[in-house]
Scaffold this active site. Structure first.
Site, short mmCIF file in Angstrom:
data_model
loop_
_atom_site.label_atom_id
_atom_site.label_comp_id
_atom_site.label_asym_id
_atom_site.label_seq_id
_atom_site.Cartn_x
_atom_site.Cartn_y
_atom_site.Cartn_z
N TYR A 1 -36.01 -22.90 -80.47
CA TYR A 1 -36.09 -23.97 -79.61
C TYR A 1 -37.47 -24.09 -78.87
O TYR A 1 -37.58 -24.16 -77.73
CB TYR A 1 -35.11 -23.61 -78.46
N HIS B 1 -44.87 -22.86 -77.55
CA HIS B 1 -44.77 -22.23 -78.84
C HIS B 1 -45.81 -22.87 -79.88
O HIS B 1 -46.49 -22.25 -80.84
CB HIS B 1 -43.37 -22.36 -79.28
N ARG C 1 -35.60 -22.17 -71.65
CA ARG C 1 -34.41 -22.11 -70.77
C ARG C 1 -34.69 -23.26 -69.70
O ARG C 1 -33.72 -23.79 -68.95
CB ARG C 1 -34.47 -20.68 -69.82
#
Ligand code: PAF
Length: 283
Positions: free
Chosen positions: A34, A39, A189
């Protein structure tokens, strides 16, 4: 260059071996997928470090408690493949649970005392799960470098310690947290936040940053006062349930009484509805 994708240990090992026989070094970014801009920054950093960049996507069941969000953890592998390619990743390791966590797995990596403070106090077994899977990934991928974000500062410090104590021949590189324009740290999240929670969430970082400013300016170096102020702001503005707010030494995660400039971390975790937000400042 098209992304190479491997799902088995033998296949990813063979791919890395091929790169190594050509004299290429390897940088590794382990993730739970995700993928977001945080990232992407880790992958871009990895591409600066080495010509071969391996990214793993594996939602690690070992690091989730029984009441945690393993089942609903967001997943979108097609999007992840795009992010990896666009950020300079060349190889994706995408193992199934049966490859990395078979039912007969019984040896795990003890994270030591740093695993039971801060997040480890309420997330029992979390860092054992992280260390076990990261150690396995390191043994499988065999990288020269591995890149982790400072957003998960405790994780980064424990992994550095693991690499040092267990003599993994890998350089661990930490990259600063990537934030939304309003300061909220990027996290997979964040997708759980309602619109109202999303409005309040940036106050966590604002509270931590304000404490850092007060400490750096010399206005307040007393840890109890700084902590009380953070707790008050979080209660008023974030309006979530505080898991912890702690001011610790960056060198060994032990509690501080007065801030030590150059060796201080203020770390916090707050439940905002279903989302557990974590953040930290270091100075
Ligand atoms: O930071 C994460 O995404 C995970 O904890 C990691 C390092 C990939 C291990 O599962």
């Amino acid at each position: 260059m098209t992304l190479e994708i491997y799902e088995t240990v033998d296949d990813i090992r063979a791919a890395v071996r091929r790169a190594r026989t050509l004299g290429k070094t390897v940088a590794f970014v382990p993730t739970m997928g995700y993928l977001h801009e945080g990232h992407a920054a880790l992958i871009r950093k990895a591409a600066e470090l080495a010509p071969v960049v391996v990214v793993s996507v594996f939602v690690n069941p070992l690091q989730f408690g029984p009441q945690e969000d393993f089942d609903r953890y967001p997943r979108d592998i097609e999007h992840d493949k795009q992010v990896i390619e666009q950020s300079g990743g060349g190889i994706l390791f995408f193992p199934s649970a049966s490859v990395l966590t078979p039912p007969d797995l019984q040896i795990t990596v003890d994270p030591g005392p740093w695993g039971s403070v801060l997040c480890g106090k309420s997330r029992i077994g979390h860092f054992r799960g992280v260390c076990t899977i990261v150690a396995k990934l390191f043994n499988i991928v065999n990288p020269d470098y591995a890149v982790f974000g400072w957003k998960d500062a405790q994780q980064l410090l424990i992994i550095k310690k693991m690499v040092n104590d267990l003599n993994f021949p890998i350089e661990i590189v930490g990259l600063e947290t990537v934030r939304e324009p309003d300061g909220l740290a990027l996290s997979s999240r964040n997708t759980y936040l309602s619109a109202d929670e999303r409005e309040r969430a940036p106050w966590l970082y604002k509270a931590l940053s304000r404490a850092r400013e007060r400490a750096l300016s010399g206005e307040c170096v007393d840890v109890t006062t700084l902590r009380d102020d953070i707790v008050k702001t979080i209660a008023e503005k974030v309006n979530g349930i505080i898991d912890y707010v702690e001011i610790v030494r960056l060198s060994d995660l032990t509690p501080l009484h007065r801030v030590e400039i150059g060796n201080t971390m203020i770390a916090a975790a707050v439940f905002l509805g279903k989302t557990r937000l974590i953040d930290n400042v270091r100075f």
